[in-house]
Scaffold this motif. Sequence first.
Motif, mmCIF file in Angstrom:
data_model
loop_
_atom_site.group_PDB
_atom_site.id
_atom_site.type_symbol
_atom_site.label_atom_id
_atom_site.label_comp_id
_atom_site.label_asym_id
_atom_site.label_seq_id
_atom_site.Cartn_x
_atom_site.Cartn_y
_atom_site.Cartn_z
ATOM 1 N N UNK A 116 0.846 -1.185 0.000
ATOM 2 C CA UNK A 116 0.000 0.000 0.000
ATOM 3 C C UNK A 116 0.885 1.240 0.000
ATOM 4 N N UNK A 117 0.644 2.136 -0.945
ATOM 5 C CA UNK A 117 1.492 3.314 -1.107
ATOM 6 C C UNK A 117 0.625 4.563 -1.248
ATOM 7 N N UNK A 123 4.787 14.987 0.234
ATOM 8 C CA UNK A 123 5.152 14.618 1.608
ATOM 9 C C UNK A 123 6.005 13.350 1.595
ATOM 10 N N UNK A 124 7.279 13.512 1.877
ATOM 11 C CA UNK A 124 8.200 12.371 1.853
ATOM 12 C C UNK A 124 8.101 11.509 3.109
ATOM 13 N N UNK A 129 5.631 8.405 -2.911
ATOM 14 C CA UNK A 129 5.854 8.631 -4.339
ATOM 15 C C UNK A 129 7.032 9.547 -4.663
ATOM 16 N N UNK A 130 7.697 10.040 -3.644
ATOM 17 C CA UNK A 130 8.880 10.869 -3.863
ATOM 18 C C UNK A 130 10.106 9.973 -3.687
ATOM 19 N N UNK A 131 11.083 10.185 -4.508
ATOM 20 C CA UNK A 131 12.333 9.417 -4.403
ATOM 21 C C UNK A 131 12.830 9.424 -2.957
ATOM 22 N N UNK A 132 13.021 8.262 -2.366
ATOM 23 C CA UNK A 132 13.527 8.142 -1.008
ATOM 24 C C UNK A 132 12.487 8.369 0.083
ATOM 25 N N UNK A 133 11.221 8.499 -0.286
ATOM 26 C CA UNK A 133 10.190 8.770 0.722
ATOM 27 C C UNK A 133 9.948 7.552 1.607
ATOM 28 N N UNK A 134 9.348 7.807 2.768
ATOM 29 C CA UNK A 134 9.189 6.760 3.781
ATOM 30 C C UNK A 134 7.900 5.955 3.665
#
Length: 156
Positions: A116-117, A123-124, A129-134
Amino acid sequence: MEETTIYFYHKPTEKAKPEDLYLGNFYPSPMTVHGISYPTVEHYYHSQKFSDPEIIERIRSAPTPKMAERIASEYEWNTEEWEEIKENVMRFGIFSKFKQNPELKEKLLATGTAKLVEDNHKDAFWGGSIEGSENKMGKLLMDLREQLKKAAEDLQ
Protein backbone atom coordinates in the motif's frame (compact mmCIF):
# COMPACT_ATOMS: atom_id res chain seq x y z
CA MET A 1 5.84 -13.49 -8.62
CA GLU A 2 5.41 -9.72 -8.93
CA GLU A 3 4.20 -7.88 -5.85
CA THR A 4 0.88 -6.04 -6.27
CA THR A 5 0.93 -2.37 -5.31
CA ILE A 6 -2.19 -0.37 -4.48
CA TYR A 7 -1.81 3.38 -4.62
CA PHE A 8 -4.17 5.64 -2.69
CA TYR A 9 -4.58 9.32 -1.91
CA HIS A 10 -7.38 11.70 -0.98
CA LYS A 11 -8.28 12.13 -4.65
CA PRO A 12 -7.68 10.08 -7.80
CA THR A 13 -4.24 10.43 -9.33
CA GLU A 14 -2.48 8.82 -12.24
CA LYS A 15 -1.86 5.80 -9.97
CA ALA A 16 -4.51 6.10 -7.23
CA LYS A 17 -7.82 4.69 -8.45
CA PRO A 18 -11.19 6.00 -7.20
CA GLU A 19 -12.03 2.62 -5.63
CA ASP A 20 -8.95 2.87 -3.38
CA LEU A 21 -9.67 6.34 -1.97
CA TYR A 22 -11.12 4.68 1.18
CA LEU A 23 -7.53 4.05 2.30
CA GLY A 24 -6.85 7.79 2.52
CA ASN A 25 -7.42 10.01 5.54
CA PHE A 26 -9.84 12.34 3.73
CA TYR A 27 -12.30 9.50 3.09
CA PRO A 28 -15.62 9.97 4.95
CA SER A 29 -15.34 7.47 7.80
CA PRO A 30 -17.12 8.66 10.93
CA MET A 31 -15.41 7.61 14.14
CA THR A 32 -15.67 8.40 17.82
CA VAL A 33 -12.61 8.76 20.05
CA HIS A 34 -13.01 9.44 23.77
CA GLY A 35 -16.64 10.40 23.21
CA ILE A 36 -15.85 12.90 20.43
CA SER A 37 -17.02 12.24 16.86
CA TYR A 38 -14.83 12.99 13.86
CA PRO A 39 -15.90 12.80 10.21
CA THR A 40 -12.47 11.65 8.96
CA VAL A 41 -9.05 10.59 10.21
CA GLU A 42 -7.73 13.92 8.87
CA HIS A 43 -10.04 15.84 11.22
CA TYR A 44 -8.95 13.66 14.15
CA TYR A 45 -5.23 13.86 13.34
CA HIS A 46 -5.06 17.65 13.12
CA SER A 47 -7.24 18.19 16.19
CA GLN A 48 -4.76 16.19 18.26
CA LYS A 49 -2.13 18.88 17.87
CA PHE A 50 -4.01 21.01 20.39
CA SER A 51 -5.36 20.95 23.93
CA ASP A 52 -7.65 23.99 23.62
CA PRO A 53 -11.25 22.67 23.32
CA GLU A 54 -12.30 25.60 21.11
CA ILE A 55 -9.54 24.92 18.58
CA ILE A 56 -10.26 21.19 18.66
CA GLU A 57 -13.95 21.83 18.02
CA ARG A 58 -13.20 24.21 15.18
CA ILE A 59 -11.04 21.56 13.50
CA ARG A 60 -13.42 18.70 14.29
CA SER A 61 -16.41 20.52 12.82
CA ALA A 62 -14.66 21.76 9.67
CA PRO A 63 -16.82 21.06 6.61
CA THR A 64 -14.02 19.23 4.77
CA PRO A 65 -10.77 17.44 5.67
CA LYS A 66 -8.81 20.07 3.73
CA MET A 67 -10.46 22.80 5.83
CA ALA A 68 -9.57 20.89 9.02
CA GLU A 69 -5.94 20.87 7.92
CA ARG A 70 -6.10 24.57 6.98
CA ILE A 71 -7.69 25.58 10.31
CA ALA A 72 -5.00 23.69 12.24
CA SER A 73 -2.33 25.58 10.31
CA GLU A 74 -3.75 28.88 11.61
CA TYR A 75 -2.55 28.04 15.14
CA GLU A 76 0.79 27.25 16.71
CA TRP A 77 1.48 23.94 18.40
CA ASN A 78 4.51 22.30 19.98
CA THR A 79 6.08 20.96 16.79
CA GLU A 80 8.96 19.26 18.60
CA GLU A 81 6.57 17.28 20.79
CA TRP A 82 4.30 16.62 17.79
CA GLU A 83 7.18 15.07 15.84
CA GLU A 84 7.56 12.54 18.66
CA ILE A 85 3.91 11.53 18.80
CA LYS A 86 2.44 12.12 15.33
CA GLU A 87 2.99 8.57 14.09
CA ASN A 88 1.21 7.10 17.13
CA VAL A 89 -1.63 9.61 16.72
CA MET A 90 -2.04 8.52 13.10
CA ARG A 91 -1.82 4.84 14.06
CA PHE A 92 -4.63 5.28 16.58
CA GLY A 93 -6.67 7.31 14.10
CA ILE A 94 -6.56 4.71 11.35
CA PHE A 95 -7.14 1.92 13.89
CA SER A 96 -10.31 3.72 15.02
CA LYS A 97 -11.42 4.33 11.43
CA PHE A 98 -11.19 0.70 10.38
CA LYS A 99 -12.44 -0.76 13.67
CA GLN A 100 -15.53 1.45 13.68
CA ASN A 101 -16.29 1.09 9.96
CA PRO A 102 -16.54 -2.68 9.32
CA GLU A 103 -17.10 -2.32 5.57
CA LEU A 104 -13.80 -0.41 5.30
CA LYS A 105 -12.07 -3.01 7.47
CA GLU A 106 -13.22 -5.75 5.08
CA LYS A 107 -11.96 -3.78 2.09
CA LEU A 108 -8.58 -3.30 3.79
CA LEU A 109 -8.35 -7.02 4.55
CA ALA A 110 -9.28 -7.77 0.92
CA THR A 111 -6.07 -6.04 -0.20
CA GLY A 112 -4.34 -9.26 0.86
CA THR A 113 -0.59 -8.85 0.72
CA ALA A 114 -0.51 -5.90 -1.68
CA LYS A 115 1.94 -3.14 -0.95
CA LEU A 116 0.00 0.00 0.00
CA VAL A 117 1.49 3.31 -1.11
CA GLU A 118 0.17 6.82 -0.52
CA ASP A 119 0.58 8.54 -3.88
CA ASN A 120 1.56 11.81 -2.26
CA HIS A 121 4.08 13.83 -4.26
CA LYS A 122 4.46 16.55 -1.60
CA ASP A 123 5.15 14.62 1.61
CA ALA A 124 8.20 12.37 1.85
CA PHE A 125 7.27 11.20 5.37
CA TRP A 126 3.65 10.03 4.97
CA GLY A 127 3.74 9.54 1.21
CA GLY A 128 5.56 7.03 -0.92
CA SER A 129 5.85 8.63 -4.34
CA ILE A 130 8.88 10.87 -3.86
CA GLU A 131 12.33 9.42 -4.40
CA GLY A 132 13.53 8.14 -1.01
CA SER A 133 10.19 8.77 0.72
CA GLU A 134 9.19 6.76 3.78
CA ASN A 135 5.59 5.81 2.88
CA LYS A 136 4.67 5.85 6.59
CA MET A 137 0.95 6.00 5.79
CA GLY A 138 1.16 2.89 3.63
CA LYS A 139 3.28 1.10 6.22
CA LEU A 140 0.83 1.92 9.03
CA LEU A 141 -2.04 0.56 6.93
CA MET A 142 -0.11 -2.63 6.11
CA ASP A 143 0.73 -3.09 9.82
CA LEU A 144 -2.93 -2.60 10.74
CA ARG A 145 -3.98 -5.08 8.05
CA GLU A 146 -1.65 -7.69 9.54
CA GLN A 147 -2.99 -7.04 13.06
CA LEU A 148 -6.57 -7.42 11.80
CA LYS A 149 -5.69 -10.68 10.00
CA LYS A 150 -4.03 -12.07 13.11
CA ALA A 151 -7.00 -11.09 15.29
CA ALA A 152 -9.36 -12.84 12.87
CA GLU A 153 -7.18 -15.97 12.86
CA ASP A 154 -7.06 -15.99 16.67
CA LEU A 155 -10.87 -16.06 16.75
CA GLN A 156 -11.01 -19.20 14.61
